[in-house]
Design an enzyme around this catalytic site. Structure first.
Site, PDB file in Angstrom:
ATOM      1  N   CYS A   1       5.946 -17.463 -18.115  1.00 28.10           N
ATOM      2  CA  CYS A   1       6.142 -18.515 -19.118  1.00 28.10           C
ATOM      3  C   CYS A   1       5.203 -19.686 -18.871  1.00 28.10           C
ATOM      4  CB  CYS A   1       7.594 -18.981 -19.127  1.00 28.10           C
ATOM      5  SG  CYS A   1       8.193 -19.406 -17.489  1.00 28.10           S
TER       6      CYS A   1
ATOM      7  N   GLU B   1      14.770 -22.738 -21.289  1.00 30.34           N
ATOM      8  CA  GLU B   1      13.327 -22.631 -21.035  1.00 30.34           C
ATOM      9  C   GLU B   1      12.807 -21.584 -21.987  1.00 30.34           C
ATOM     10  OE1 GLU B   1      12.107 -24.621 -18.854  1.00 30.34           O
ATOM     11  OE2 GLU B   1      13.945 -25.119 -17.799  1.00 30.34           O
TER      12      GLU B   1
END
Lengths: 519, 519
Positions: free
Chosen positions: A298, A259
């Site tokens: 994020c 990720e």
């Protein structure tokens, strides 16, 4: 003042003290030292082997229901220490109390969700994947896919922004799948993860070898990975590239989940006028994502796409709200936004803002801030920053530079769904984008236009405003990850997440025998 | 004799002739030249972009039902040219007619299976993944996972052993998913793949840009891959490592699927005595896998595990059958086994046999052979080779060196399921292993013991002997691939295979709007 406490790693079933140079963990608001870590001299190959040989068999001996019960014990242990963990998150993470809850409660909620999934699966060790498949006219010749735990170890490398949730969301899935975990938190904010391991081991929530913790640098950890191990990493694209390039990882076909960076977009529909409920909801979600955890999520909205004819109004509304944000020591109740996590992070935010500003115009926040409640000159603080680009300007940095702080850009667009999708696509793959509109046709066009570039698409509407935590929140029942720049990974998504930690196997043969194996 | 025909590539919607040094395709039985390829001077970046910009939108404009109809047109076109393709496979692949059918009919069967899947999905463009998920007490706030086609190009790099099936099994899945394909067959046996493209383009079976073919070397093809592209490769582990190491592949999180080496095992249960139906069935499957396509199947049985107390008898039975195998020009009806594909392949087989023989003892086949029906000294022939190791001998090469030819090793074991699983596990990950037994408990123990190391486990029993094609045959409804040494890939498996070519996206928002998008 005495030397700060040295945090040990929990490896091979015991707490182990590292050697070598110390790294210091500080309070990012005051720069006060909180603890030290040293990661030299630890037997990392041995720790991996202990997880494989002790933790793996213990987990695989349990049914999914029993693993669910284990996750429930973990949930309960953390819940019992929630306040303490919140305090540590405030002190070591620059979190306001709300930010800290987002992390710690997110961890507890995710563990609980996987505990429930395990409970629902009950007394099985082998998961059926789909229905049985007739393979010939003879009904005895039969196929059935199953999922079984991988026999290696899962290495988890987490980002600094969510020390609690990052550890828990990865560990919950791996442990329910039946894989032992070695978790490495980011050093700067690792106090929370360290305390979590203390709490969980004190509670004897897991069998020996099921969950280990490596404090400090990863050293040669990944050099020892074999064919049945996996790595899940959350952090920068650059580190993701390094992990993918490690020779034993490539040679042994080690599964890697990354990720990474993401220029998440939020698109305002052309049907939404200033002052409408949906408009206010949109503004609120953008504001939350800019300021929550000082923008260090994020999934935070980085690009705000607004129809050109209402870009001025949106900018004015955002600027007005941003002006009211109090930045300072997150221990104070009146502070809305704390510092970023480290001095390096602050430097990176400043450099990023300078780069974005060359693509447009700074409309809020110079970056410099008078933070309340901290000694003068201390702490890694910045103002929120809003940058506006001109309609039609190429603004390449806006679509490629993720500034990991309280920073967003305002990007006017035509109001057409295909133009919005084209702009979003310039991000070359992201975690989540969102569209705020009450026009179902426009929403559908945008959703289908941007879906190939994302792991999640959020449909903002006044009708769900009260129920929804907004696009920036990752829910355990939905997948989290995204293609391209976002690293190509996929986590969570309920049972889907287990697939990464399990081997899918097609069984092919006599139906009664197969059905006895699978039940 | 005139120069052999130069085979063109089919790129950017037209046939293009390469430049530079020619590579010659030969008949591996006679070494007669059949054709040439040149792969210099082709615009590979342009070909990828044409697939993305022309083929991708055309495929995505079609429903899954329409893509199924396209696959049906492809099936029909190949069926109409079946005999011609079989002849080419015999001439260029060293295939007996039976071997050729295995490849060509496998291609047709797999295309037809995915045509049927598409037909069954009908008039949809978005695939729902699982059920809708309530996300809050408010039932309006809702989640739904969907699968949408990736917007890039799928690059397929195939192995020399299955020029027809390899092309078709990868292309069928990608095209049904909605991704355009650039397929690169292995050069030595590429006549079949080349003719397939001619047949398909003459039949106008696919829209422009949907399926391209690159003859010869891959050149800089993979250097041009971007974040929404994928690569699927079948071949050696070494090449798999090279592909995974390419910088743009790593940096852009390009999805990579690798099918590589595999030391597939077949385990005989301790309940099976010589002369029983299951014994004969086992012997037959081992024989088939050793000789079919001269052992050049990634799924072929390489390690034959037999209870020590009947190892002598099994060896004698296998040797007797192997003695009756006629090796020679596969055009002849009485020939059971043709040559291997190339001179290099033959050299590799000989080196591999020499290495394995150091771990045990050669019990059949020196490798040298008098091949029937070919000019003296011509052709890439070997005998079948059987090597026996001593019970309990470490025999490391037996578990690590895949000899890609008609070569198997006999490995005695205790007759216990856990010992068998331990031996199989030394292969460090494989495509398929099998257990032949009528004892359901033994079978279950072996299956669960070896499942984590495989993509498929075959349960051999006399009860399915007539219906089953054996472990060496890949069926489109079951997954194909395996962890570790086998490359970590996964193909086929019915609809599961589509996932590699699609992006899974969680939709999160108002239930009625989401349900309108998904239907």
């Amino acid at each position: 003042m005495s030397a700060p406490r040295l945090l040990k790693s929990y490896l091979s079933g015991r707490w182990a003290e590292g050697t070598g140079r110390a790294q210091t963990l500080v309070n990012p608001a005051t720069e006060e030292p909180l603890a030290e870590v040293k990661s030299g001299g630890l037997d990392l190959a041995g720790a991996l082997e202990h997880a494989r040989k002790v933790g793996g068999p213990a987990l695989r001996a349990m049914t999914l229901g029993e693993r669910g019960a284990m996750l429930r014990r973990m949930t309960d242990a953390l819940q019992a220490h929630r306040n303490e963990l919140l305090d540590l998150a405030v002190a070591n993470g620059g979190n306001t109390r709300g930010d800290a809850k987002f992390d710690v409660d997110g961890a507890i909620f995710t563990l609980a969700a996987y505990a429930d999934l395990g409970k629902g699966l009950g007394e099985v060790k082998v998961l059926a994947d789909g229905e049985g498949i007739p393979l010939a006219r003879n009904p005895r010749f039969h196929g059935q896919h199953i999922l079984v735990p991988r026999t290696g170890v899962a290495v988890h490398i987490n980002a600094f922004n969510f020390p609690a949730w990052g550890l828990a969301e990865k560990a919950a899935v791996a442990l329910l799948a039946g894989m032992p975990v070695v978790s490495k938190p980011a050093t700067s904010s690792a106090l929370v993860a360290h305390r979590i391991l203390e709490v969980l081991t004190e509670a004897q929530a897991m069998p020996e070898g099921a969950l280990s913790l490596l404090m400090g640098g990863a050293g040669d950890l990944l050099e020892h990975l074999g064919p049945f191990d996996v790595v899940a990493f959350t952090g920068s694209s650059d580190t993701g590239v390094s992990i993918r390039s490690i020779s034993p990882v490539i040679k042994n076909s080690v599964r890697v989940n990354v990720e990474a960076d993401s220029l998440n977009a939020a698109i305002l529909g052309p049907d939404v006028a200033a002052g409408q409920e949906t408009w206010d909801y949109f503004v609120k979600d953008v504001l939350r994502d800019m300021t929550q955890k000082a923008g260090q999520k994020c999934t935070a909205i980085r690009r705000v796409l607004v129809p050109s004819d209402r870009a001025d109004r949106l900018r004015d509304d955002l600027v007005e709200r941003l002006s009211a944000v109090t930045v300072g020591n997150p221990e104070l109740d009146n502070v809305r936004m704390g510092p970023v996590a480290t001095a390096g992070q602050l430097e990176d935010v400043r450099a990023g803002v300078a780069q974005l500003a060359r693509d447009g115009r700074l409309v809020f926040g110079s970056g410099d801030v008078k933070a309340v409640g901290v000694p003068a000159g201390k702490g890694f603080f910045t103002t929120p920053v809003l940058i506006e680009v001109e309609a039609g300007a190429p603004a390449p940095s806006v679509h490629s530079r993720e500034v990991f702080g309280p920073v967003a850009t305002l990007v006017p667009y035509s109001g057409r769904a295909d133009d919005a999708a084209e702009l979003v696509g310039r991000g070359r793959g992201g975690l989540v984008s969102s569209v705020y509109s009450e026009d179902a046709a426009f929403t559908a066009d945008v959703v289908l236009g941007i879906a190939p570039f994302h792991g999640r698409v959020f449909l903002g509407s006044a009708k769900i405003a009260e129920a929804s935590p907004g696009p920036g929140t990752v829910l355990p029942m939905l997948v989290h990850g995204g293609p391209g720049r976002a690293g190509g990974g996929e986590e969570l998504g309920g049972l889907r997440g287990l697939g990464f930690y399990m081997q899918r196997v097609a069984l092919e043969g006599s139906r009664p025998v197969i059905e006895k194996i699978v039940r």
